[in-house]
Design a protein around this motif. Sequence first.
Motif, PDB file in Angstrom:
ATOM      1  N   GLY A 137      -7.727  -3.296  -4.579  1.00 31.45           N
ATOM      2  CA  GLY A 137      -8.444  -2.289  -3.689  1.00 31.45           C
ATOM      3  C   GLY A 137      -7.935  -2.528  -2.278  1.00 31.45           C
ATOM      4  N   PHE A 138      -8.010  -3.913  -1.832  1.00 27.09           N
ATOM      5  CA  PHE A 138      -7.520  -4.166  -0.489  1.00 27.09           C
ATOM      6  C   PHE A 138      -6.083  -3.601  -0.166  1.00 27.09           C
ATOM      7  N   ILE A 139      -5.047  -3.676  -1.172  1.00 26.87           N
ATOM      8  CA  ILE A 139      -3.951  -3.327  -1.175  1.00 26.87           C
ATOM      9  C   ILE A 139      -3.581  -1.837  -0.927  1.00 26.87           C
ATOM     10  N   ALA A 140      -4.371  -1.073  -1.832  1.00 28.59           N
ATOM     11  CA  ALA A 140      -4.625   0.386  -1.780  1.00 28.59           C
ATOM     12  C   ALA A 140      -4.838   0.834  -0.466  1.00 28.59           C
ATOM     13  N   ASP A 141      -6.104   0.095   0.072  1.00 32.78           N
ATOM     14  CA  ASP A 141      -6.641   0.520   1.542  1.00 32.78           C
ATOM     15  C   ASP A 141      -5.440   0.290   2.593  1.00 32.78           C
ATOM     16  N   THR A 142      -4.987  -1.059   2.640  1.00 38.43           N
ATOM     17  CA  THR A 142      -3.831  -1.346   3.594  1.00 38.43           C
ATOM     18  C   THR A 142      -2.920  -0.235   3.528  1.00 38.43           C
ATOM     19  N   THR A 143      -2.355   0.153   2.414  1.00 32.76           N
ATOM     20  CA  THR A 143      -1.160   0.914   2.331  1.00 32.76           C
ATOM     21  C   THR A 143      -1.463   2.168   2.288  1.00 32.76           C
ATOM     22  N   GLY A 144      -2.579   2.806   2.412  1.00 30.16           N
ATOM     23  CA  GLY A 144      -3.070   4.233   2.352  1.00 30.16           C
ATOM     24  C   GLY A 144      -2.829   4.847   0.880  1.00 30.16           C
ATOM     25  N   GLY A 145      -3.025   4.021   0.009  1.00 29.15           N
ATOM     26  CA  GLY A 145      -2.880   4.332  -1.461  1.00 29.15           C
ATOM     27  C   GLY A 145      -1.485   4.152  -1.999  1.00 29.15           C
ATOM     28  N   ARG A 146      -0.613   3.833  -1.080  1.00 27.93           N
ATOM     29  CA  ARG A 146       0.853   3.786  -1.530  1.00 27.93           C
ATOM     30  C   ARG A 146       1.160   2.743  -2.520  1.00 27.93           C
ATOM     31  N   GLY A 147       0.378   1.631  -2.355  1.00 21.90           N
ATOM     32  CA  GLY A 147       0.540   0.216  -3.175  1.00 21.90           C
ATOM     33  C   GLY A 147       1.526  -0.538  -2.800  1.00 21.90           C
ATOM     34  N   ALA A 148       1.825  -1.628  -3.097  1.00 23.54           N
ATOM     35  CA  ALA A 148       2.760  -2.620  -2.406  1.00 23.54           C
ATOM     36  C   ALA A 148       4.186  -2.109  -3.223  1.00 23.54           C
ATOM     37  N   ASP A 149       5.277  -2.294  -2.071  1.00 27.54           N
ATOM     38  CA  ASP A 149       6.360  -2.081  -2.495  1.00 27.54           C
ATOM     39  C   ASP A 149       7.094  -3.174  -3.421  1.00 27.54           C
ATOM     40  N   ALA A 150       6.434  -4.519  -3.525  1.00 24.73           N
ATOM     41  CA  ALA A 150       7.056  -5.297  -4.397  1.00 24.73           C
ATOM     42  C   ALA A 150       6.116  -6.351  -4.385  1.00 24.73           C
ATOM     43  N   ALA A 151       5.730  -6.928  -5.659  1.00 22.68           N
ATOM     44  CA  ALA A 151       4.971  -8.066  -5.937  1.00 22.68           C
ATOM     45  C   ALA A 151       5.993  -9.050  -6.602  1.00 22.68           C
ATOM     46  N   TYR A 152       5.408 -10.486  -6.161  1.00 16.97           N
ATOM     47  CA  TYR A 152       6.319 -11.478  -6.896  1.00 16.97           C
ATOM     48  C   TYR A 152       5.471 -12.467  -7.506  1.00 16.97           C
ATOM     49  N   ASP A 153       5.609 -12.714  -8.872  1.00 18.43           N
ATOM     50  CA  ASP A 153       4.688 -13.681  -9.479  1.00 18.43           C
ATOM     51  C   ASP A 153       5.452 -15.159  -9.424  1.00 18.43           C
ATOM     52  N   ALA A 154       5.014 -15.915  -8.738  1.00 20.59           N
ATOM     53  CA  ALA A 154       5.284 -17.520  -8.396  1.00 20.59           C
ATOM     54  C   ALA A 154       4.070 -18.262  -9.170  1.00 20.59           C
ATOM     55  N   ALA A 155       3.028 -17.503  -9.754  1.00 20.95           N
ATOM     56  CA  ALA A 155       1.665 -18.265 -10.208  1.00 20.95           C
ATOM     57  C   ALA A 155       1.948 -18.683 -11.923  1.00 20.95           C
ATOM     58  N   GLY A 156       2.528 -17.620 -12.638  1.00 23.26           N
ATOM     59  CA  GLY A 156       2.746 -18.247 -14.189  1.00 23.26           C
ATOM     60  C   GLY A 156       1.590 -17.944 -14.955  1.00 23.26           C
ATOM     61  N   VAL A 157       0.553 -17.265 -14.593  1.00 20.19           N
ATOM     62  CA  VAL A 157      -0.886 -17.028 -15.132  1.00 20.19           C
ATOM     63  C   VAL A 157      -1.102 -15.623 -15.186  1.00 20.19           C
ATOM     64  N   GLU A 158      -1.783 -15.465 -16.278  1.00 23.21           N
ATOM     65  CA  GLU A 158      -2.079 -13.953 -16.719  1.00 23.21           C
ATOM     66  C   GLU A 158      -2.692 -13.149 -15.636  1.00 23.21           C
ATOM     67  N   PRO A 159      -3.671 -13.650 -14.984  1.00 27.34           N
ATOM     68  CA  PRO A 159      -4.417 -12.951 -14.108  1.00 27.34           C
ATOM     69  C   PRO A 159      -3.586 -12.640 -12.954  1.00 27.34           C
ATOM     70  N   ALA A 160      -2.648 -13.438 -12.496  1.00 28.48           N
ATOM     71  CA  ALA A 160      -1.982 -13.019 -11.286  1.00 28.48           C
ATOM     72  C   ALA A 160      -0.936 -11.967 -11.977  1.00 28.48           C
ATOM     73  N   VAL A 161      -0.598 -11.862 -13.035  1.00 26.82           N
ATOM     74  CA  VAL A 161       0.258 -10.776 -13.698  1.00 26.82           C
ATOM     75  C   VAL A 161      -0.293  -9.562 -13.572  1.00 26.82           C
ATOM     76  N   GLN A 162      -1.502  -9.561 -14.107  1.00 26.14           N
ATOM     77  CA  GLN A 162      -2.472  -8.362 -14.007  1.00 26.14           C
ATOM     78  C   GLN A 162      -2.603  -7.648 -12.978  1.00 26.14           C
ATOM     79  N   THR A 163      -3.097  -8.594 -11.930  1.00 31.76           N
ATOM     80  CA  THR A 163      -3.449  -8.225 -10.353  1.00 31.76           C
ATOM     81  C   THR A 163      -1.920  -7.335  -9.842  1.00 31.76           C
ATOM     82  N   ALA A 164      -0.907  -8.207  -9.887  1.00 34.16           N
ATOM     83  CA  ALA A 164       0.177  -7.813  -9.363  1.00 34.16           C
ATOM     84  C   ALA A 164       0.578  -6.343 -10.068  1.00 34.16           C
ATOM     85  N   LEU A 165       0.516  -6.077 -11.171  1.00 32.77           N
ATOM     86  CA  LEU A 165       0.732  -5.019 -11.745  1.00 32.77           C
ATOM     87  C   LEU A 165      -0.144  -3.716 -11.329  1.00 32.77           C
ATOM     88  N   ALA A 166      -1.526  -4.344 -10.986  1.00 35.60           N
ATOM     89  CA  ALA A 166      -2.410  -3.100 -10.431  1.00 35.60           C
ATOM     90  C   ALA A 166      -2.222  -3.050  -9.068  1.00 35.60           C
TER      91      ALA A 166
END
Length: 352
Positions: free
Chosen positions: A228-257
Amino acid sequence: MQAAVYYGPNKLEVSDVPEPHPGPGEVKIKVGFNGICGTDLHEYYAGPIFIPTEPHPLTGQQLPLVMGHEFSGTITEVGEGVIGHSPGDRVAVEPLYRCDNCHSCRAGNYNICAQIGFHGLMSDGGMAEYTVVPQRMLHKLPDNVSLELGALVEPMSVAYHAASLGDVHPGETAMVFGAGPIGIGLWFALTGMGLEDVYVVEPSSTRRAAIEVLGARTLDPTAVDVPGFIADTTGGRGADAAYDAAGVEPAVQTALACIGARSPMVSVAIYEKPLTTPLLNLVMNESRIQGSLCYTSADYEAVIGLMSQGRYDTTGWVSTIALDDVLDEGFEALHAGTKMKVLIDPSAQVLR
């Protein structure tokens, strides 16, 4: 000489081993600093995983061997045929062995060689007073880049390579999941590439504080609706790239969202557990997951260039220890989470 020799799970001993000497095309290096990597921890606590129990096809070496693949040092001796490097040169070492014959090598992508090997995992490495490497692994360090930073070129190049695969540009928004050493390296790389809007997502208050000291903007996923924060910050566009350096499923799910249409989530993590992440968001957005492995010489030169410009800072997240303290102050401290990144100084004396 003294070296940290790996014999198998939970068995790493600092002991006297023969001092190596360079053959044709090789150089001998007095190790300045050697970093302990997450891969080293996996080998110690659960291995051997990558360390071969039979002779490796490219190095001929096997267990037991001297660990250490993140290191810098000073050349003390050169073998026959070495050109362009001399005793006294300060260098960072790109520790990849490759076959030069497989499809990936022939295409120039030697970082995914079919027989890939690492100095310090498939051969005797840098957790020692001296080590010998092939000339083509060498990268000279500018006078204003310390040997301490030089030992960080390897992990920072892992991060830089991943950052490049995201294909983001100044004015765009990037997200980094995980504020460990690779996450910190991603932040350094992305800001070094000119991005201002980089958000680091990390649940640990200690790790958030460490990267905030460096100047990063962080998000606590336990307290903030990150998509929600990223959607608001980018005017609904979303992030141009996300990087998973955590290696856990919650991070992947959030990154894809969080990623926008046709944007990548670049994975530079090792996943110890299988992922069950639904892929509907990828389909609906035509977004994608991009894997990232290691680095090439171009990544090394880019990182060294940024270090020379003063873009990397070890404040608050890098500790230095003596070789004799490799277990208690190195492996055990990292495993317990009391330290973030540890560099071994083989020339340091233990103070008791």
